[in-house]
Design a protein around this motif. Structure first.
Motif, PDB file in Angstrom:
ATOM      1  N   ASP A  78       6.426 -41.589  66.461  1.00 42.24           N
ATOM      2  CA  ASP A  78       5.675 -40.446  66.965  1.00 42.24           C
ATOM      3  C   ASP A  78       6.496 -39.754  68.034  1.00 42.24           C
ATOM      4  OD1 ASP A  78       3.899 -38.605  67.784  1.00 42.24           O
ATOM      5  OD2 ASP A  78       2.214 -39.997  68.000  1.00 42.24           O
ATOM      6  N   LYS A  79       6.979 -38.564  67.679  1.00 40.79           N
ATOM      7  CA  LYS A  79       7.779 -37.787  68.608  1.00 40.79           C
ATOM      8  C   LYS A  79       7.090 -37.630  69.959  1.00 40.79           C
ATOM      9  CE  LYS A  79      10.646 -34.275  66.515  1.00 40.79           C
ATOM     10  NZ  LYS A  79      10.538 -33.056  65.749  1.00 40.79           N
ATOM     11  N   ASN A  80       5.763 -37.440  69.903  1.00 42.71           N
ATOM     12  CA  ASN A  80       5.053 -37.084  71.123  1.00 42.71           C
ATOM     13  C   ASN A  80       4.635 -38.303  71.936  1.00 42.71           C
ATOM     14  OD1 ASN A  80       5.198 -34.393  70.221  1.00 42.71           O
ATOM     15  ND2 ASN A  80       3.441 -34.795  68.879  1.00 42.71           N
ATOM     16  N   ASP A  81       4.667 -39.459  71.313  1.00 46.83           N
ATOM     17  CA  ASP A  81       4.251 -40.657  72.033  1.00 46.83           C
ATOM     18  C   ASP A  81       5.384 -41.674  71.985  1.00 46.83           C
ATOM     19  OD1 ASP A  81       2.963 -42.648  73.287  1.00 46.83           O
ATOM     20  OD2 ASP A  81       1.539 -43.092  71.671  1.00 46.83           O
ATOM     21  N   LYS A  82       6.387 -41.422  72.823  1.00 54.30           N
ATOM     22  CA  LYS A  82       7.572 -42.261  72.749  1.00 54.30           C
ATOM     23  C   LYS A  82       7.335 -43.645  73.322  1.00 54.30           C
ATOM     24  CE  LYS A  82      10.945 -38.620  72.413  1.00 54.30           C
ATOM     25  NZ  LYS A  82      11.345 -37.486  73.251  1.00 54.30           N
ATOM     26  N   GLY A  83       6.195 -43.837  73.954  1.00 59.67           N
ATOM     27  CA  GLY A  83       5.910 -45.154  74.520  1.00 59.67           C
ATOM     28  C   GLY A  83       5.554 -46.181  73.454  1.00 59.67           C
TER      29      GLY A  83
END
Lengths: 263, 299, 283
Positions: A23-28
């Motif tokens: 997920d590009k937006n949730d790199k965590g």
């Protein structure tokens, strides 16, 4: 205890702080989290773990297959024979690292012969016919398929059994003489007889090739691998000689997995 | 062993890889370019229709019949908007499409159900082939047929009925196929539930299957309507066109596309083509849109 | 008889009506064609004379058969790179993205524009461009008609091929990528061969559409009853000559137009059957 010959050989692949996120937006949220490991040359390294542990994601980072999917983000460094793979073009990298997939996937529009040399055709490498014939024969002999198909080389491969098709796919990967062969659960779609043929083949192939094998079958890892990785929730929990890991796991999670507690 | 590796390395030089990457990039660029060219006409057509047609569109345009050439010429010479509208076209279109629907929808649904009931039997496949042939038949040929059947032998002259018959033949295959597909998608258990309750067969179809597949049937019907509503060629050979609002099915009738054709051929009325085309396209696209809405809700 | 039997018989009767309808259509066209074939013989099909002047009447279908085939094939050739690119855009490069949806919707909209509106647009916008390019003095002709036809058949050429291209399994494409192929190489060596019959079928069905299109062609082709001299020359198609000359037709001329309708029906039927046959083999 430690085999001096394999210790002297340089690692073929060095993985450093590898992260893979879907997920590009949730790199965590990592499918592979901070994995570092050296893959030994001319050995079989098995990657084990319950489904969803990130073993396939790790494997597919090695030949930058993740680049096909723009939402997947890979961080960290991987070296192939001391060369940073991000410095190579993906074309060159993939010629040096072959891949075999979960279910056999010979190209249906090509004959058996064309399938073996598909890499050459796809890369636009032109050769004389006798050279091509040689590669086809040698690759098919390497996977012990030559005697079974030599009279049907120019037929499509769809009459082959699943096991034969998978060996054809291995031959296709071998035709380039890659440095490393990646196998993503190559026997999960096959019956026990076909599976054991592939396993014998891999043991034979490690003389000349470094093999990385993803498997969810512990027994398979125990049977054929020299080194094993155990992954859990994206983390590399334990990595060492297969014998050591199976007899004396150092992490509690590895022990639980090997006892069949999960996955 | 080793020499093969050398061959691969030699034959696949870095410059060659770079060339391959470059041609890959060019190919990607061409695909984008050609895709943009592909959608340019539809954008231009709609823009041009709106730009040239919107001025004529007002309430009168839908409540008045088409002007005659003389009135239009006077209005133009005085610099006014052309009077009149397309009411006779609207009523003609509604009458003929309505009649065509009355013929084609029940018959098409029945044949569709017949195909669903008879699966892969040879006779059913034969019917499917005929449906395909009808679907591929050029609309002008359907106009010829309706002319030879209705204009010549039934109404003895151009008529709304003949126009409706040509449109009905056109609609038929467009109803049959979606009906069959819709019924195939209904789980067998729903039908069996009806059978288990001892419900008579026709009631299972009418009260159980049809309501379950209603949205699928509606999608097919609306798409069929959107296709025939813009047809011109078969109506030229059958309904001919009329200057007045007429509900006599044995007499010639107009339709919106026929009016566009008349306007196009009359230098005094030619300015009306854009507003009438805009109205027609809006109707077709609205039907399309509604049917897609229904279809996507189903999924 | 119980209700089930009655219903089943009713449905069967509906299917019989369809057969009667199709048979009636063929018989009507055939019997309407008899006078022209009686008068001019089977040569009617390949004669290129078309002269409606009373007393010296002579009819032949060749100019229109030629016009139809030339315009339709040219339209298909123009349409191919556009439709193929759109299919790759929607089904491969940008599969499932917002951009693919936009292009897909626009292509679908093309199918919703009535033929007569294409004709108007071609007449008022495309024709002046052809004149400006100096391809034809008035801008009418086979080439102009073909461009409009190409635009009209794009949605038919795109729909099935896009679906088939998007259905090519990912594991096949990944296998090719893992051997070092570029995307273009994967498309030409794996995706297109795997989707070949579906792509061909959709182009054949698009050709079938082009053969029977009437209004737009009638308004642009120039309505000349001779074999087109070049692709920029004027001519007539089978559909356009029927639309164009039907109004004043009687006797032999009407019969000739009906015969042309019959030929058109047969040709489109054969082309569509070929396309459907390939699709069936696919399934």
């Amino acid at each position: 205890m430690v085999n001096p010959v394999t210790e002297i050989k340089k690692p073929v692949l060095r993985i450093q702080n590898l992260h893979v996120s879907y997920d590009k937006n949730d790199k965590g949220k990592y499918a592979v989290a901070n994995v570092s490991a050296d893959i030994k040359k001319d050995q079989i390294t098995a990657i084990m773990g319950p489904s969803g542990c990130g073993k396939s994601s790790l494997l597919r980072a090695l030949n930058r297959m993740h680049e096909l999917y723009p939402n997947i983000v890979t961080q960290g460094k991987i070296f192939l024979n001391d060369v940073d793979i991000s410095k190579l073009s993906n074309i060159e990298l993939r010629r040096k690292i072959g891949m075999v997939f979960q279910s056999p996937n010979p190209f249906p529009s090509m004959s058996i012969y064309e399938n073996v040399v598909a890499g050459y055709k796809l890369n636009g490498i032109k050769q004389k016919k006798n050279q091509r014939d040689e590669i086809v024969e040698k690759s098919l002999k390497d996977v012990a398929l030559w005697n079974e198909v030599k009279d049907a080389l120019h037929k499509r491969g769809n009459f082959l059994s699943g096991g034969q098709q998978q060996r054809l796919c291995i031959a296709r990967a071998l035709a380039f003489q890659p440095d490393v062969i990646l196998l993503d659960e190559p026997t999960s779609a096959l019956d026990p007889v076909a599976t054991s043929k592939i396993e014998d083949l891999l043991i034979k192939l490690k003389k000349n090739y470094s093999i990385v094998l993803v498997t969810h079958n512990m027994a398979q890892a125990a049977r054929i691998s020299d080194y094993s990785m155990f992954m859990y929730l994206g983390e590399l929990v334990e990595y060492g000689k297969t014998k050591d890991m199976f007899t004396n796991p150092s992490d509690k999670r590895t022990e639980e997995y090997l006892m069949g507690k999960f996955g | 062993m080793e020499d093969q590796k050398v061959i691969v390395d030699k034959l696949s030089s870095k410059s060659k890889d770079a060339r391959r990457k470059a041609s890959n990039g060019i190919f990607h660029g061409l695909v984008i370019l050609f895709s943009l060219i592909t959608i340019t006409p539809i954008i231009l057509i709609i823009l041009n229709l709106v730009e040239k047609g919107y001025r004529q569109i007002n309430l009168h345009f839908f409540t008045q019949i088409a002007p005659d050439s003389w009135d239009a010429m006077q209005a133009i010479s005085q610099g006014k908007l052309i009077p009149g509208g397309i009411l006779n076209g609207i009523t003609g279109t509604f009458m003929m499409v309505g009649m065509a629907s009355i013929i084609a929808i029940p018959l098409g649904i029945m044949i569709g159900i017949f195909l669903y009931e008879n699966g892969n039997k040879r006779y059913a496949n034969f019917i499917r082939d005929i449906t395909d042939i009808l679907q591929g038949a050029p609309s002008i040929v359907l106009g010829l047929i309706a002319y030879l059947w209705v204009v010549k032998y039934i109404t003895h002259g151009f008529s709304a009925l003949a126009g409706a018959v040509s449109l009905a033949i056109m609609m038929l295959p467009l109803i049959i196929r979606p009906t069959e597909e819709t019924f195939k998608m209904i789980p067998n258990t729903i039908k069996e539930a009806g059978v288990a309750l001892g419900v008579p067969y026709h009631k299972i179809i009418l009260k159980v299957m049809m309501p379950t597949g209603l949205s699928g049937l509606m999608t097919g019907i609306l798409l069929a309507l959107s296709r025939v509503i813009g047809e011109t060629a078969p109506l030229m050979l059958t309904a001919l066109g009329s200057q007045y609002v007429s509900f006599d099915i044995t007499k010639p009738a107009s339709a919106i596309p026929l009016l566009i054709w008349n306007f196009y051929n009359d230098p005094n009325l030619v300015n009306l083509i854009w507003s009438s085309s805009l109205s027609l396209v809006a109707m077709v696209l609205a039907l399309n849109l509604i049917s897609k809405r229904i279809a996507s809700k189903r999924k | 008889m119980n209700s089930e039997k009655v219903t089943k018989n009713l449905l069967f009767v509906a299917s019989i009506i369809l057969i009667l309808l199709a048979a009636g259509m063929v018989l009507t066209l055939a019997s309407g064609s008899i006078p022209v074939f009686e008068k001019f013989g089977i040569q009617f099909i390949w004669s290129n004379k078309w002269n409606p002047t009373a007393g010296r009447e002579q009819y032949g279908a060749l100019p229109f058969i030629a016009g139809t085939i030339i315009t339709s094939v040219l339209a298909l050739i123009i349409c191919l790179p556009l439709a193929f690119s759109a299919s790759l855009f929607i089904g491969e490069f940008y599969k499932g993205t917002f951009f693919a949806k936009i292009i897909g919707t626009m292509v679908d909209l093309l199918a919703g524009i009535p033929s007569i509106v294409y004709g108007l647009w071609g007449f008022y916008y495309l024709r002046p461009m052809i004149v400006k390019l100096g391809l034809n003095a008035q801008g009418f002709g086979v080439f102009t008609a073909s461009i409009i036809l190409a635009i009209m058949i794009i949605p038919y050429a795109t729909s099935i091929s896009t679906e088939i291209i998007s259905l090519v399994p990912n594991h096949l494409k990944e296998a090719a990528y893992s051997l070092g192929a570029t995307r273009m190489e994967v498309i030409w060596n794996v995706t297109v061969p795997a989707a070949r019959s579906g792509i061909i079928a959709s182009y054949i069905l698009a050709l079938g559409r082009a053969l029977g299109e009437t209004m737009a062609v009638t308004m642009l082709i120039g309505n000349d009853n001779h074999i087109p001299k070049s692709i920029f020359g004027i001519g007539n198609t089978m559909a356009s000559v029927i639309a164009n000359q039907f109004g004043e037709a009687e006797g032999s001329k009407l019969s000739a137009l009906i015969a042309i309708g019959l030929l058109l029906f047969v040709i489109t039927g054969l082309i569509n059957a070929a396309g459907k046959f390939i699709i069936k083999k696919l399934a």
